[in-house]
Write an enzyme that holds these catalytic residues in place. Sequence first.
Site, PDB file in Angstrom:
ATOM      1  N   ASP A   1      -1.521  -0.931   5.957  1.00  0.00           N
ATOM      2  CA  ASP A   1      -1.743  -0.364   7.292  1.00  0.00           C
ATOM      3  C   ASP A   1      -3.199  -0.306   7.705  1.00  0.00           C
ATOM      4  O   ASP A   1      -3.505   0.145   8.809  1.00  0.00           O
ATOM      5  CB  ASP A   1      -1.167   1.045   7.349  1.00  0.00           C
TER       6      ASP A   1
ATOM      7  N   ASP B   1       0.873  -1.169   0.000  1.00  0.00           N
ATOM      8  CA  ASP B   1       0.000   0.000   0.000  1.00  0.00           C
ATOM      9  C   ASP B   1       0.917   1.227   0.000  1.00  0.00           C
ATOM     10  O   ASP B   1       2.124   1.110   0.261  1.00  0.00           O
ATOM     11  CB  ASP B   1      -0.889  -0.035   1.242  1.00  0.00           C
TER      12      ASP B   1
ATOM     13  N   ASP C   1      -0.039   5.202   1.056  1.00  0.00           N
ATOM     14  CA  ASP C   1      -0.197   6.116   2.186  1.00  0.00           C
ATOM     15  C   ASP C   1      -0.261   5.353   3.501  1.00  0.00           C
ATOM     16  O   ASP C   1      -1.107   4.476   3.677  1.00  0.00           O
ATOM     17  CB  ASP C   1      -1.475   6.948   2.024  1.00  0.00           C
TER      18      ASP C   1
END
Length: 238
Positions: free
Chosen positions: A178, A16, A18
């Site tokens: 995250d 991922d 961000d």
Amino acid sequence: MTPAPENAGQALIVFDLDGTLLDTHVDLVESLNYTIAALDLEPVTYDDLTHLVGQGARVMIERACKLQGRPISSEELAPLVERFVAHYSANMPGHTEPYPGLVAAMDRLKASGYRLAVCTNKLEGLATSLLEKLGLTHYFDAITGGDTFEHRKPDARHLTGTIERAGGDVSRSVMIGDSINDIAVAKNAAVPSIAVPFGYSDVPVSSLDPDVIITHFDELTVELVEDLLRDSATKVAV
């Protein structure tokens, strides 16, 4: 370091963006606040960000408006997205930087023959431009965004499409993220997952039931990845 297995080159690590690869929170907040100022809304804070990110700029703006009790129509939303993209693009990379240990981890994995890719719900153009400005695009065999395919995370087809573009194999791929979208897309694609707790999740990543949690990219080793892939293959065989 233990030598990588002969087929390590077939393995793919999908990140991922961000909150996983890059700490983008300052620039996201600044561009979001610039955007919603057009509606005379109060600025959001970093604490709000965990509830806002994960589905791209459009949804982030919608959620920021909803957070402040301001309904927004699709007609209003389109120019606001343009406003956000223009501000974000003009100011990147801004304060954004890779998380500690990331570059060393990617060097380590590439040296061992692994492919790397990015699968983000951020617009592909923004993701690619940001990585270019940070000098990181050469690490990745594919960079896909929320507008690359017809579907996006947590739909499995976003991840499987990224894997295909990167020349990888679903059975030899790992997803690192995250937030719930990252762990969910991995589960939906039957790909093992690694979670990081330093990103923008609004719940503890342990509650998302990833296969592994790492607290620093120093822990992202060939041995960890191979153990994870081995365990995943064993589960499939059973």
